[in-house]
Design a protein around this motif. Structure first.
Motif, PDB file in Angstrom:
ATOM      1  N   VAL A  80     -29.741  -6.496  19.662  1.00 54.11           N
ATOM      2  CA  VAL A  80     -29.117  -5.143  21.208  1.00 54.11           C
ATOM      3  C   VAL A  80     -30.431  -5.810  22.172  1.00 54.11           C
ATOM      4  O   VAL A  80     -31.563  -6.320  21.888  1.00 54.11           O
ATOM      5  CB  VAL A  80     -30.538  -4.151  20.898  1.00 54.11           C
ATOM      6  CG1 VAL A  80     -31.380  -3.659  20.212  1.00 54.11           C
ATOM      7  CG2 VAL A  80     -29.812  -2.798  21.655  1.00 54.11           C
ATOM      8  N   VAL A  81     -30.444  -5.612  23.460  1.00 52.69           N
ATOM      9  CA  VAL A  81     -30.842  -5.965  24.966  1.00 52.69           C
ATOM     10  C   VAL A  81     -31.732  -4.154  25.483  1.00 52.69           C
ATOM     11  O   VAL A  81     -30.757  -3.675  25.522  1.00 52.69           O
ATOM     12  CB  VAL A  81     -30.067  -6.459  25.915  1.00 52.69           C
ATOM     13  CG1 VAL A  81     -31.346  -7.187  26.517  1.00 52.69           C
ATOM     14  CG2 VAL A  81     -29.745  -8.087  24.778  1.00 52.69           C
ATOM     15  N   VAL A  82     -32.803  -4.300  25.332  1.00 52.87           N
ATOM     16  CA  VAL A  82     -33.935  -2.714  25.685  1.00 52.87           C
ATOM     17  C   VAL A  82     -34.189  -3.664  27.039  1.00 52.87           C
ATOM     18  O   VAL A  82     -34.671  -4.402  26.634  1.00 52.87           O
ATOM     19  CB  VAL A  82     -34.197  -2.190  24.908  1.00 52.87           C
ATOM     20  CG1 VAL A  82     -32.723  -1.589  24.116  1.00 52.87           C
ATOM     21  CG2 VAL A  82     -35.242  -2.790  24.109  1.00 52.87           C
ATOM     22  N   ASN A  83     -35.249  -2.816  27.749  1.00 52.13           N
ATOM     23  CA  ASN A  83     -36.139  -2.667  28.697  1.00 52.13           C
ATOM     24  C   ASN A  83     -37.241  -1.912  28.330  1.00 52.13           C
ATOM     25  O   ASN A  83     -37.266  -0.165  28.392  1.00 52.13           O
ATOM     26  CB  ASN A  83     -35.677  -2.791  30.181  1.00 52.13           C
ATOM     27  CG  ASN A  83     -36.510  -3.236  31.252  1.00 52.13           C
ATOM     28  OD1 ASN A  83     -36.971  -3.923  31.385  1.00 52.13           O
ATOM     29  ND2 ASN A  83     -37.356  -1.930  32.255  1.00 52.13           N
ATOM     30  N   GLU A  84     -38.343  -2.638  28.242  1.00 50.17           N
ATOM     31  CA  GLU A  84     -39.809  -1.571  28.238  1.00 50.17           C
ATOM     32  C   GLU A  84     -40.293  -0.744  30.216  1.00 50.17           C
ATOM     33  O   GLU A  84     -40.476  -1.887  29.939  1.00 50.17           O
ATOM     34  CB  GLU A  84     -40.929  -2.285  28.050  1.00 50.17           C
ATOM     35  CG  GLU A  84     -41.878  -1.425  27.321  1.00 50.17           C
ATOM     36  CD  GLU A  84     -42.872  -2.134  26.302  1.00 50.17           C
ATOM     37  OE1 GLU A  84     -43.321  -0.949  25.830  1.00 50.17           O
ATOM     38  OE2 GLU A  84     -42.325  -3.440  26.098  1.00 50.17           O
ATOM     39  N   SER A  85     -40.102  -0.045  29.730  1.00 47.87           N
ATOM     40  CA  SER A  85     -40.875   0.026  31.609  1.00 47.87           C
ATOM     41  C   SER A  85     -42.574   0.335  31.291  1.00 47.87           C
ATOM     42  O   SER A  85     -42.960   0.035  30.101  1.00 47.87           O
ATOM     43  CB  SER A  85     -40.521   2.138  31.400  1.00 47.87           C
ATOM     44  OG  SER A  85     -40.903   2.673  30.480  1.00 47.87           O
ATOM     45  N   GLU A  86     -42.942   0.478  32.661  1.00 49.97           N
ATOM     46  CA  GLU A  86     -44.344   1.045  32.537  1.00 49.97           C
ATOM     47  C   GLU A  86     -45.045   1.653  31.103  1.00 49.97           C
ATOM     48  O   GLU A  86     -46.101   1.325  30.668  1.00 49.97           O
ATOM     49  CB  GLU A  86     -44.928   0.694  33.262  1.00 49.97           C
ATOM     50  CG  GLU A  86     -44.968  -0.008  34.545  1.00 49.97           C
ATOM     51  CD  GLU A  86     -45.423   0.313  36.078  1.00 49.97           C
ATOM     52  OE1 GLU A  86     -45.772   0.930  36.521  1.00 49.97           O
ATOM     53  OE2 GLU A  86     -44.638  -1.169  37.243  1.00 49.97           O
TER      54      GLU A  86
ATOM     55  N   LEU B  23     -38.287   2.988  26.208  1.00 47.67           N
ATOM     56  CA  LEU B  23     -36.562   1.841  26.274  1.00 47.67           C
ATOM     57  C   LEU B  23     -35.939   2.358  26.751  1.00 47.67           C
ATOM     58  O   LEU B  23     -34.907   3.397  26.117  1.00 47.67           O
ATOM     59  CB  LEU B  23     -36.772   1.395  24.460  1.00 47.67           C
ATOM     60  CG  LEU B  23     -38.422   0.969  23.733  1.00 47.67           C
ATOM     61  CD1 LEU B  23     -38.416   0.289  23.124  1.00 47.67           C
ATOM     62  CD2 LEU B  23     -39.200  -1.068  24.656  1.00 47.67           C
ATOM     63  N   THR B  24     -35.135   1.568  27.124  1.00 43.79           N
ATOM     64  CA  THR B  24     -33.854   1.358  27.698  1.00 43.79           C
ATOM     65  C   THR B  24     -32.782   0.785  27.710  1.00 43.79           C
ATOM     66  O   THR B  24     -33.337  -1.033  28.145  1.00 43.79           O
ATOM     67  CB  THR B  24     -33.515   2.144  29.588  1.00 43.79           C
ATOM     68  OG1 THR B  24     -34.546   0.998  30.342  1.00 43.79           O
ATOM     69  CG2 THR B  24     -34.556   3.288  29.093  1.00 43.79           C
ATOM     70  N   PRO B  25     -31.458   0.510  27.364  1.00 39.88           N
ATOM     71  CA  PRO B  25     -30.457  -0.551  27.315  1.00 39.88           C
ATOM     72  C   PRO B  25     -30.361  -0.953  28.190  1.00 39.88           C
ATOM     73  O   PRO B  25     -30.487  -0.773  29.253  1.00 39.88           O
ATOM     74  CB  PRO B  25     -29.764   0.094  26.412  1.00 39.88           C
ATOM     75  CG  PRO B  25     -29.402   1.957  26.765  1.00 39.88           C
ATOM     76  CD  PRO B  25     -30.627   1.990  26.868  1.00 39.88           C
ATOM     77  N   ILE B  26     -30.517  -1.923  28.165  1.00 43.15           N
ATOM     78  CA  ILE B  26     -29.102  -2.878  29.496  1.00 43.15           C
ATOM     79  C   ILE B  26     -28.051  -3.320  29.287  1.00 43.15           C
ATOM     80  O   ILE B  26     -27.885  -4.560  28.460  1.00 43.15           O
ATOM     81  CB  ILE B  26     -30.779  -4.534  30.006  1.00 43.15           C
ATOM     82  CG1 ILE B  26     -32.392  -3.635  29.751  1.00 43.15           C
ATOM     83  CG2 ILE B  26     -30.020  -5.004  30.456  1.00 43.15           C
ATOM     84  CD1 ILE B  26     -33.001  -5.468  30.200  1.00 43.15           C
ATOM     85  N   THR B  27     -27.209  -2.917  30.337  1.00 42.93           N
ATOM     86  CA  THR B  27     -26.361  -3.345  30.101  1.00 42.93           C
ATOM     87  C   THR B  27     -26.023  -4.761  31.191  1.00 42.93           C
ATOM     88  O   THR B  27     -26.442  -5.664  31.396  1.00 42.93           O
ATOM     89  CB  THR B  27     -25.147  -2.059  30.767  1.00 42.93           C
ATOM     90  OG1 THR B  27     -24.877  -2.435  31.933  1.00 42.93           O
ATOM     91  CG2 THR B  27     -25.089  -0.846  30.338  1.00 42.93           C
TER      92      THR B  27
END
Length: 875
Positions: free
Chosen positions: A145-151, A155-159
């Motif tokens: 799984v690939v996710v993005n971490e905000s400031e 955590l949200t997924p990256i498509t």
């Protein structure tokens, strides 16, 4: 007793001097289910939102460490908050709808689940492999799984992230709307490339094909985050003051496990042995002592006990079991006073959290067939109902490995069932009630014995049982809404057991009517560092026995019985100043209408000096009343006379004998560590059991059996060491060694307990694959056992002073099928070394002669056996 006094002094001095002075903030640890970095973020955020000052969840162990202000919030509120976002915690299960909405890679194995295979999208059954893990004989997909971490840390997924093997860029995949990807592994590729139009890419070495890769973007840079956790099928609670070893349903699947007596075949702590060579009855042994000294409970209520104990292990089907908790040594006073060597508590499947349907069918080459059916139904949000059914058939009358003309196992049918109901209103009230039923009808003896023509004659030797047990049980609990630590509970059980049995020219019938009630209240004193339980209990037994001998020169007929009631009260205090130390002090005061007042003190200490090291010390008293005839059924199958039978029958109370009383002290050491880059552990246990009084069962005269009160000493010393590790991915190893020193002062002198091995070695190997294949192997090495004295027999019926050592091996292979892996086929073998005792019955050619003896069984009575079966479930 001295140890108990020292513990009391130590605790009160420590409290009085402020050694464990309390701060306002409290710290507790508890288990939380999850898989990956996204789970970690969700769990810790929910914990803080629920009122925790700080929380850290360790994905490797699954343990959350929480610090909170006990004056403002309770730990149960924090657990509830975590469960509300989809993660099971100890005591609180996440709503199924919330769980199913979790991210793909977060779908962990549910706590308490009996599903013994991980979902394809998880890595729960595999630890991190430092040495690679690419040598496989099957194709495999790598999942991640690939996710993005905000400031803010969200955590949200990256498509649309592109992934390919560095050695073959032509075959590419992309992450889906949940950020999840799957790419087929190609030998011998090791490195995956991750790229995205708006981010700096990364190249990741894949060390474990079965581990979920978590790629997290920070500052527009993709990088790997390693978070893994492995659920165990057999584990020891690190946080419980008592040392409790839990055998889960996953562990039970390693063997056929048709009933409770066969549920310990992959466990080194408990032995299950045949009581004699003809009745088929089995008993458990812990710490070198017979199963009658271990308290058997079913969900905290009394299990088969008293007259029902010799044949009771067969009545609980393995497919009913959710978990088995084994506690060696002294347990809580809230569970009663009879525990002397340990407690085995069996948790059955609950209707509100088990499969809608579970079916198991088993057959072996010796003529045994088992059929099991479990059903559960959610009537509404508050009510659930379940039905557990077990039917056992044994029809091979000619199974006789030793060629002595006697059936190795009685033939017939055993049927048992449980109907149970569960109610929970969401406002603190929980109720459970139900009915259990058992009917057991079997016939044994010589192969050509015909019950219709040969019963109570000397034509052929035969024996038979007709047992019936019915039980009604209920539990009612209330958790106070304003204080989740405060609760009150009532447990009730009423049962009737009837046995009709005959052995050659002897008959033995009994009936037991029992009632049990236990009222329990628990709360904290100021804060969670000080907890207490108080309560009262009542155990009532009405017992009647009929013993007859027919068509012989020494006919006899005895009818005798007793009414025994024990009422008492108990209190237990738990001091937990921090996560490293627990002290439990308990005291019971009971009144027995036969033996009068008696006191039961118990104490347990747990200390964790450093992370991963746990030391426990326990000490306390146990007391029980012996049922000498029902607990030694084999004496009726032999020609031995019962010494002083008239005085036993006419004696006051229970056969004119004193109650059995013992003190048990135990010291255990558990150490977890990393070996081969994976979680491993070693355990060492020392237990000493010292009888103040024991009803001695004396077989040292081959013509008779004697029962008398201990005059002198009787003790058992037990040493066990166990090592658990994973040398390879998917591959679990458990090895153990045990040494027993069990001696009793008989009329003829101090002797080692007969038919008990001083040394035992154990090894269990388990290899599991995501493809659904499972391979299990168990090795037992049993040392020599002392045999009772047979020098008074004719030469041809004399035995050596000790038995041979022997080795047994069990193995099983299973395969899961279907999209949800809900259909299993398994095949296996037991006693693959084909070792069996060649002379299990003395004077088998003269079954009505004075030397006929079926009690000298020291090894397996049957040789190599093969079985097969199917399992099917609907969640």
């Amino acid at each position: 007793m001295h140890i108990f006094r020292y513990l009391i002094v130590f605790i009160f001095i420590s409290v009085g001097t402020g050694l464990f002075a309390q701060e306002k903030l409290q710290t507790e640890k508890f288990e939380v289910a999850g898989n990956c970095a996204m789970c970690k973020k969700r769990i810790e955020t929910a914990g803080k939102d629920s009122g925790a000052e700080s929380i850290e969840w360790d994905a490797t162990t699954g343990i959350a460490t929480v610090t909170f202000d006990a004056d403002k919030i309770t730990v149960d509120k924090i657990k509830q908050g975590i469960a509300a976002v989809g993660h099971d915690t100890e005591g609180f299960r996440a709503d199924d709808a919330v769980y199913e909405e979790l991210h793909e890679c977060c779908l962990y194995d549910r706590l308490g689940s009996d599903d013994h295979h991980s979902a394809d999208t998880t890595h729960a059954d595999h630890a991190h492999d430092e040495n690679g893990g690419h040598d496989h004989d099957h194709d495999h997909e790598v999942t991640g799984v690939v996710v993005n971490e905000s400031e803010k840390g969200d955590l949200t997924p990256i498509t649309e992230v592109t992934i390919y093997w560095l050695d073959d860029p032509s075959k590419k995949v992309k992450t889906n709307e949940n950020g999840v990807f799957k790419i087929m592994h190609q030998k011998p590729f090791r490195r995956l490339v991750f790229s995205h139009a708006s981010m700096q890419g990364d190249t990741v070495e894949v060390k474990n094909l079965h581990e979920v890769l978590v790629i997290q973007a920070r500052n527009n840079t993709l990088q790997e985050i390693v978070v893994t956790r492995r659920q165990k099928s057999n584990y020891i609670s690190k946080l419980s003051p008592n040392r409790v070893e839990t055998i889960t349903a996953k562990e039970l699947f390693k063997a056929a496990c048709c009933d409770l007596s066969e549920s310990f075949s992959t466990n080194a702590s408990v032995d299950v042995v045949s009581s004699d060579a003809v009745t088929g009855s089995k008993q458990i042994q812990m710490l070198g002592l017979a199963g009658i000294y271990s308290q058997l409970t079913v969900e905290g209520l009394p299990g088969p006990r008293g007259f029902a104990s010799p044949l009771g292990l067969n009545s609980i089907a393995g497919t009913w079991i959710e978990a088995i908790n084994i506690s060696k040594g002294i347990g809580s006073v809230a569970n009663g006073f009879e525990n002397m060597a340990g407690q085995i508590n069996v948790e059955l499947k609950k209707p509100h959290n088990s499969e809608k349907l579970y079916f198991n069918a088993y057959a072996n080459n010796m003529g045994r067939t088992d059929v099991n059916l479990n059903l559960s139904h959610h009537i509404n949000e508050k009510w659930s109902v379940g039905l557990l059914l077990h039917d056992n058939f044994m029809y091979n009358k000619e199974m006789n490995f030793s060629n002595n003309g006697f059936r190795d196992m009685p033939v017939g049918n055993l049927f048992s069932g449980v109907n149970r109901w569960h109610f929970e209103n969401g406002k603190g009230i929980i109720a459970q009630f139900g009915v259990k039923f058992l009917h057991d009808d079997r016939v044994g003896g010589q192969i050509d014995f015909n019950e219709k023509t040969d019963k109570y004659t000397t034509n052929k030797y035969g024996l038979g049982f007709k047992n019936q047990r019915i039980e009604g049980f209920g539990k009612l609990g209330y958790v106070f809404p304003t204080n989740k630590h405060r609760s009150i509970g009532l447990q009730l059980s009423a049962s009737q057991y009837k046995q009709e049995s005959y052995f050659g020219l002897n008959s033995y019938d009994n009936e037991q009517n029992s009632f049990y009630a236990n009222l329990l209240f628990q709360d904290i004193l100021g804060n969670v560092a000080h907890k207490y339980k108080v309560g009262a209990s009542l155990q009532y037994d009405k017992l009647n026995e009929d013993l007859n001998r027919y068509n012989s020169e020494n006919d006899y007929s005895y009818q005798f019985g007793r009414k025994e009631a024990v009422a008492g009260a108990f209190a237990e205090y738990t001091f937990s100043p921090n996560e490293k130390f627990d002290a439990v002090l308990g005291l019971r005061q009971d009144y027995n209408n036969i033996y009068g007042w008696f006191t039961t003190p118990r104490a347990v200490l747990r200390y964790e000096p450093v992370l991963g090291t746990t030391i426990r010390l326990s000490s306390g008293r146990g007391q029980r009343t012996a049922n000498i005839f029902a607990e030694n059924l084999g004496i009726f199958a032999s020609s031995r006379t019962i010494n002083g039978l008239s005085s036993l029958v006419n004696g006051e109370g229970a056969y004119g004998l004193k109650p059995e009383v013992s003190w048990n002290t135990g010291l255990t050491f558990d150490q977890s560590f990393q070996l081969f880059g994976r979680e491993s552990g070693v355990s060492v246990e020392l237990f000493h059991n010292n009888f103040q009084n024991q009803v001695v069962v004396d077989f040292e005269n081959p013509r008779e059996v004697s029962f008398y009160n201990l005059d002198g000493k009787s003790y058992s010393n037990s040493l066990q060491a166990e090592l658990r590790f994973m040398p390879l991915n998917h591959f679990e190893v458990r090895m153990a060694y045990r040494m027993l020193d069990v001696k009793t002062d008989y009329n003829s002198g101090r002797l080692q307990k007969p038919l008990t091995a001083k040394h035992r070695g154990f090894m269990n190997l388990a290899y599991n694959l995501h493809s659904g294949w499972s391979f299990d192997y168990t090795l037992n090495v049993v040392g020599p056992k002392r045999l009772p004295n047979t020098s008074g027999n004719p030469v041809e019926y004399q035995l050596a002073s000790q038995s041979d050592a022997y080795v047994t091996m069990n193995a099983q292979v299973s395969k899961s099928f279907g999209k949800n892996k809900n259909f299993d086929i398994y095949v296996g073998g037991e006693n693959l070394s084909n070792f069996y005792q060649k002379d299990p019955i003395l004077a088998f050619d003269q079954p009505f002669g004075q030397n006929f003896d079926t009690n000298m069984l020291w090894g397996p009575i049957a040789g190599r056996m093969f079985y097969t079966g199917i399992r099917y479930h609907i969640k």
